[in-house]
Each structure stands twice: as structure tokens, then as C-alpha cells.
Design a protein around this motif. Structure first.
Motif, short mmCIF file in Angstrom:
data_model
loop_
_atom_site.label_atom_id
_atom_site.label_comp_id
_atom_site.label_asym_id
_atom_site.label_seq_id
_atom_site.Cartn_x
_atom_site.Cartn_y
_atom_site.Cartn_z
N TRP A 75 -12.52 24.99 10.67
CA TRP A 75 -12.41 26.44 10.74
C TRP A 75 -11.15 26.97 10.08
O TRP A 75 -10.99 28.17 9.89
CB TRP A 75 -12.45 26.92 12.19
N CYS A 76 -10.23 26.08 9.69
CA CYS A 76 -8.92 26.48 9.18
C CYS A 76 -8.99 26.77 7.68
O CYS A 76 -9.24 25.87 6.87
CB CYS A 76 -7.91 25.36 9.47
N GLY A 77 -8.73 28.02 7.30
CA GLY A 77 -8.74 28.40 5.89
C GLY A 77 -7.67 27.69 5.08
O GLY A 77 -7.90 27.31 3.93
N THR A 78 -6.50 27.49 5.66
CA THR A 78 -5.43 26.78 4.95
C THR A 78 -5.85 25.34 4.67
O THR A 78 -5.57 24.81 3.59
CB THR A 78 -4.12 26.81 5.77
N CYS A 79 -6.55 24.71 5.62
CA CYS A 79 -7.04 23.35 5.41
C CYS A 79 -8.04 23.32 4.26
O CYS A 79 -7.99 22.42 3.41
CB CYS A 79 -7.68 22.79 6.68
N ARG A 80 -8.95 24.29 4.25
CA ARG A 80 -9.94 24.35 3.16
C ARG A 80 -9.23 24.51 1.82
O ARG A 80 -9.61 23.89 0.84
CB ARG A 80 -10.93 25.48 3.40
N ASP A 81 -8.18 25.34 1.78
CA ASP A 81 -7.41 25.53 0.54
C ASP A 81 -6.66 24.26 0.16
O ASP A 81 -6.43 23.99 -1.02
CB ASP A 81 -6.40 26.67 0.70
#
Length: 122
Positions: A20-26
Motif C-alpha cells: 500500500w506504500c506509494g514510496t515503496c512502489r516508487d
């Protein structure tokens, strides 16, 4: 797990993340760049919710968090901004430093030991 050499007692890097973490996806493509630039190391992308049993009681407060170890000896644990150069510099600096003493967090020590066992049996 991302492909790399089978070196159970060598250096490995685990990125602790959450789907769910956008920073992780980035961070994922940046992490993959570093994987490609360091073929002699083992790398893991570990979603802490998918691997909740493995992560155990460890409380991750900041995503993504990296663990870097030499075999079962923890060398670094902490959050990492999504910059390939930052991670590469950290890896290079660890080559020049002596190993650190064990972690004061038993849950972190347990996770490092569990990941080492997983890498050793892969």
C-alpha cells in the motif's frame, strides 16, 4: 526474491516494504537498478504484510526500510530514500567498515537470522 548469486554467507540486502506504500512502489525500480549494478550481492524485496509470519514482532515505522547483512551479521538497518546512488554509496561504505555489534532489538535480530536461513536454503 530477485535473481542474484547464491552466496549464503555473503552480503545481502532486504527491502522491507508494504504493497500500500506509494514510496515503496516508487522505490522498486530504483532498487532493481541497484540489483543490476551489484551482481555479487543477494537482494530481497519483502512485503511485510505478505511475510508477516517471517517479520514477526518487528515494528517497521518508516517505509522502505533496508536491512543489510553479511551472512547473519547485521550491518545496517534503517529507512532509505528512493535514490540508487544513496544505496550504492552505503554499500560501498560498508565495505570499508568493520561489522557492527548485534542489534538491541530482538525482533530485528530474529528477522535477520530468519532471512539468512532463507537465503542459505535458496
Amino acid at each position: 526474491m530477485l535473481p542474484s548469486l547464491q552466496v549464503p554467507d555473503g552480503r545481502w540486502v532486504a527491502c522491507l516494504c508494504a504493497g500500500w506504500c506509494g514510496t515503496c512502489r516508487d522505490y522498486r525500480p530504483v532498487f532493481d537498478q541497484v540489483v543490476a549494478a551489484h551482481p555479487g550481492l543477494r537482494f530481497l524485496w519483502l512485503d511485510i504484510e505478505d511475510e508477516a509470519e517471517l517479520v514477526g514482532e518487528l515494528d517497521i515505522e518508516t517505509f522502505p526500510t533496508l536491512l543489510i547483512a553479511d551472512g547473519a551479521a547485521l550491518r545496517f538497518a534503517g529507512p532509505m530514500l528512493p535514490h540508487a546512488a544513496t544505496l550504492s554509496r552505503l554499500l560501498a561504505s560498508l565495505d570499508k567498515q568493520a561489522a557492527v555489534a548485534g542489534s538491541a532489538d530482538p525482533a530485528l535480530t530474529d528477522l535477520v537470522q530468519a532471512l539468512h536461513r532463507r537465503l542459505s536454503s535458496a
